[in-house]
Design a protein around this motif. Structure first.
Motif, mmCIF file in Angstrom:
data_model
loop_
_atom_site.group_PDB
_atom_site.id
_atom_site.type_symbol
_atom_site.label_atom_id
_atom_site.label_comp_id
_atom_site.label_asym_id
_atom_site.label_seq_id
_atom_site.Cartn_x
_atom_site.Cartn_y
_atom_site.Cartn_z
ATOM 1 N N LYS A 138 0.853 -1.183 0.000
ATOM 2 C CA LYS A 138 0.000 0.000 0.000
ATOM 3 C C LYS A 138 0.890 1.234 0.000
ATOM 4 O O LYS A 138 1.979 1.229 0.585
ATOM 5 C CB LYS A 138 -0.911 0.017 1.239
ATOM 6 N N ILE A 139 0.423 2.291 -0.621
ATOM 7 C CA ILE A 139 1.208 3.523 -0.677
ATOM 8 C C ILE A 139 1.421 4.078 0.728
ATOM 9 O O ILE A 139 0.485 4.186 1.516
ATOM 10 C CB ILE A 139 0.507 4.566 -1.571
ATOM 11 N N HIS A 140 2.678 4.394 1.021
ATOM 12 C CA HIS A 140 3.019 4.989 2.322
ATOM 13 C C HIS A 140 2.593 6.462 2.258
ATOM 14 O O HIS A 140 3.260 7.291 1.635
ATOM 15 C CB HIS A 140 4.527 4.875 2.562
ATOM 16 N N GLU A 141 1.507 6.793 2.944
ATOM 17 C CA GLU A 141 0.899 8.115 2.805
ATOM 18 C C GLU A 141 1.616 9.204 3.587
ATOM 19 O O GLU A 141 1.285 10.386 3.438
ATOM 20 C CB GLU A 141 -0.577 8.055 3.232
ATOM 21 N N ASP A 142 2.605 8.851 4.404
ATOM 22 C CA ASP A 142 3.299 9.851 5.223
ATOM 23 C C ASP A 142 4.652 10.258 4.659
ATOM 24 O O ASP A 142 5.326 11.116 5.240
ATOM 25 C CB ASP A 142 3.498 9.317 6.653
ATOM 26 N N THR B 141 3.187 14.216 -0.626
ATOM 27 C CA THR B 141 2.660 12.939 -0.157
ATOM 28 C C THR B 141 1.515 12.512 -1.067
ATOM 29 O O THR B 141 0.933 13.332 -1.794
ATOM 30 C CB THR B 141 2.164 13.063 1.293
ATOM 31 N N LEU B 142 1.184 11.220 -1.044
ATOM 32 C CA LEU B 142 0.138 10.673 -1.907
ATOM 33 C C LEU B 142 -0.998 10.111 -1.070
ATOM 34 O O LEU B 142 -0.789 9.643 0.046
ATOM 35 C CB LEU B 142 0.701 9.561 -2.799
ATOM 36 N N ASN B 143 -2.196 10.126 -1.648
ATOM 37 C CA ASN B 143 -3.300 9.439 -0.985
ATOM 38 C C ASN B 143 -3.276 7.963 -1.367
ATOM 39 O O ASN B 143 -2.395 7.514 -2.127
ATOM 40 C CB ASN B 143 -4.651 10.099 -1.296
ATOM 41 N N ILE B 144 -4.241 7.204 -0.903
ATOM 42 C CA ILE B 144 -4.203 5.746 -1.056
ATOM 43 C C ILE B 144 -4.286 5.297 -2.509
ATOM 44 O O ILE B 144 -3.854 4.205 -2.869
ATOM 45 C CB ILE B 144 -5.335 5.098 -0.213
ATOM 46 N N GLU C 223 -1.538 14.553 -2.448
ATOM 47 C CA GLU C 223 -2.428 15.089 -1.433
ATOM 48 C C GLU C 223 -1.611 15.414 -0.182
ATOM 49 O O GLU C 223 -1.036 14.518 0.439
ATOM 50 C CB GLU C 223 -3.547 14.101 -1.101
ATOM 51 N N GLY C 224 -1.553 16.696 0.167
ATOM 52 C CA GLY C 224 -0.804 17.066 1.355
ATOM 53 C C GLY C 224 -0.520 18.549 1.428
ATOM 54 O O GLY C 224 -0.859 19.317 0.514
#
Length: 452
Positions: A207-211, A226-229, A234-235
């Motif tokens: 899963k994409i590491h959102e942090d 940063t990326l969303n899922i 998104e950030g």
């Protein structure tokens, strides 16, 4: 006139001391005045100009380019994320096993050195990875236990994604490459692999590491965010660097689009030792209005008509063209390299049907195609910089038929304007050179009109 031969030795020494002290001081004052004069002519603020001169001297663009090339070739296994909390991952839920649990695929195995093996899988219609994930093939470079190593996926649109394998799942820093000029190669003998770095993304348990702030790249430059899922930017404090790798926008992104941002200049790079990712250090320009994302309609070009774009402000200016009957033209302040963004061509978006039904639109000399779905026109009221400076692509003149041009029109996804047309450099363009983008044969068959 004083005869120097009559000056005493003491007086002469005093004279030399005064000259020695004054000359550097006068030179410094004149140099400062010259620099300030240059800044006033070419840039909105002295802060902006001085930051630009700092960037020119530090070669950050070369450093960034070299880093990108190294990341394209780097072995990603050093950036893998180990077992989470000491436990093994559920490999049955990972993409590799989903692909191979379905039929309609062909595989072949190759032996390698250092206990590594390479298995190549080709997917056909009916396979879940071909149908749902649009994958053509997969290559797994693994160790003898076949659960750790590197996996490569090639998609139908020729994006090649590589990621570290841990327990059969990709886990760590991945990279994706694509073909800048559409489909790779031609026939099988000429087939080439994707070579333009598209993105660097960190995965945790597939899963994409959102942090983690990561990079995505385009001909316009690069986005650090940063990326969303689902993998969209998104950030907060995201950085869009333009292709000059010195001007940019710092702001907030939501679901892949900029919400708002401030113009900024790159000061330096640091590096994230965990994943080898560069981190840009930006200086936001004082006293500047915020940019907001606005995609034009068929009657509104943008609410911020007189808010110039930081990239165009740093690199371009409008002046009378030396070409006969050409009116104004677009010129460069700094050197632009082949493949760089020159200028955005924003305008009102119209359909082909709307263009065919309006005499004014049919005869407009400022219509360009965009994204195969609409046209972009700059209405007459916005063709002058007295009324519109948000984008300057429409100020570029055309090279005459048979004469060389230095720019071309192409689709682009702009942080402020969305899916529009951009003017892109086809070769290096030198400072103070006029931008000439060939308009096409049909333009010259229409009645002439000055580019005003």
């Amino acid at each position: 006139m004083t005869d120097l031969r009559n000056i005493s030795t003491t007086n002469f020494r005093t004279f030399l001391v005064i000259i020695t002290v004054l000359l550097p001081l006068v030179g410094s004052i004149l140099g400062q005045q010259q620099e300030e004069g240059f800044c006033k002519v070419n840039y909105n603020t002295t802060q902006q100009c001085q930051l630009l001169q700092h960037i020119e001297g530090t070669h950050l663009r070369d450093y960034f380019t070299e880093w990108k090339e190294n990341m394209k070739e780097k072995d990603l296994s050093q950036y893998k994320i180990p077992h989470i909390g000491g436990r093994k991952l559920n490999s049955s839920a990972c993409l590799i096993n989903k692909c191979l649990s379905s039929d309609k695929f062909y595989s072949e195995e190759e032996s390698g050195s250092d206990d590594k093996s390479r298995t190549i899988y080709k997917f056909y219609p009916g396979n879940i990875c071909y149908e749902k994930y649009e994958m053509l093939s997969m290559s797994v470079r693994s160790y003898t236990n076949a659960t750790s190593g590197i996996v490569d996926f090639l998609s139908k649109d020729n994006i090649l994604t590589s990621a570290p394998l841990v327990d059969g799942c990709f886990n760590g820093l991945s990279k994706s490459l694509w073909c800048y000029e559409g489909q790779c190669g031609g026939n099988q003998e000429e087939k080439s692999e994707p070579d333009f770095l598209d993105s660097l993304v960190v995965y945790t348990e597939e899963k994409i590491h959102e942090d983690v702030y990561v990079w995505s790249f385009s001909p316009l430059g690069a986005l650090y965010c940063t990326l969303n899922i689902v993998g969209r930017a998104e950030g907060e404090d995201c950085v869009h660097l333009y292709s000059d790798i010195k001007s940019g926008i710092v702001g907030t992104w939501r679901d892949g689009l900029m919400v708002h941002g401030k113009p900024a200049i790159l000061k330096n790079f640091t590096i994230n030792s965990d994943y080898g990712l560069l981190q840009p250090e930006m200086e936001i320009l004082d006293g500047r209005e915020k940019y907001t994302f606005y995609e034009s309609t068929n009657n509104t070009i943008t609410p911020d008509k007189m808010l110039s774009d930081i990239y165009e402000e740093m690199n371009l200016f409008v002046a009378p063209s030396p070409m006969k009957d050409a009116g104004e033209g677009l010129f460069t302040k700094t050197q632009l390299k082949k493949g760089d963004l020159v200028a955005a061509y924003n305008g009102v978006k119209i359909t082909f049907e709307e263009a065919s039904q309006s005499k004014e639109l049919r005869t407009s000399r400022y219509i360009v195609g965009s994204w195969d779905s609409h046209l972009i026109d700059v209405p007459k009221v916005y063709r002058s910089t007295a009324n519109y400076v948000a984008s300057l692509g429409h100020k570029a003149n055309s090279a005459n038929i048979g004469e060389p041009h230095n720019a071309v029109y192409g689709d682009c996804d702009h942080p402020r304007f969305g899916e529009i047309t951009c003017v892109m450099a086809t070769r290096d363009i030198q400072p103070y050179e006029e931008v000439l983008a060939f308009y096409g044969e049909t333009y010259w068959s229409q009645p002439q009109e000055c580019n005003l």
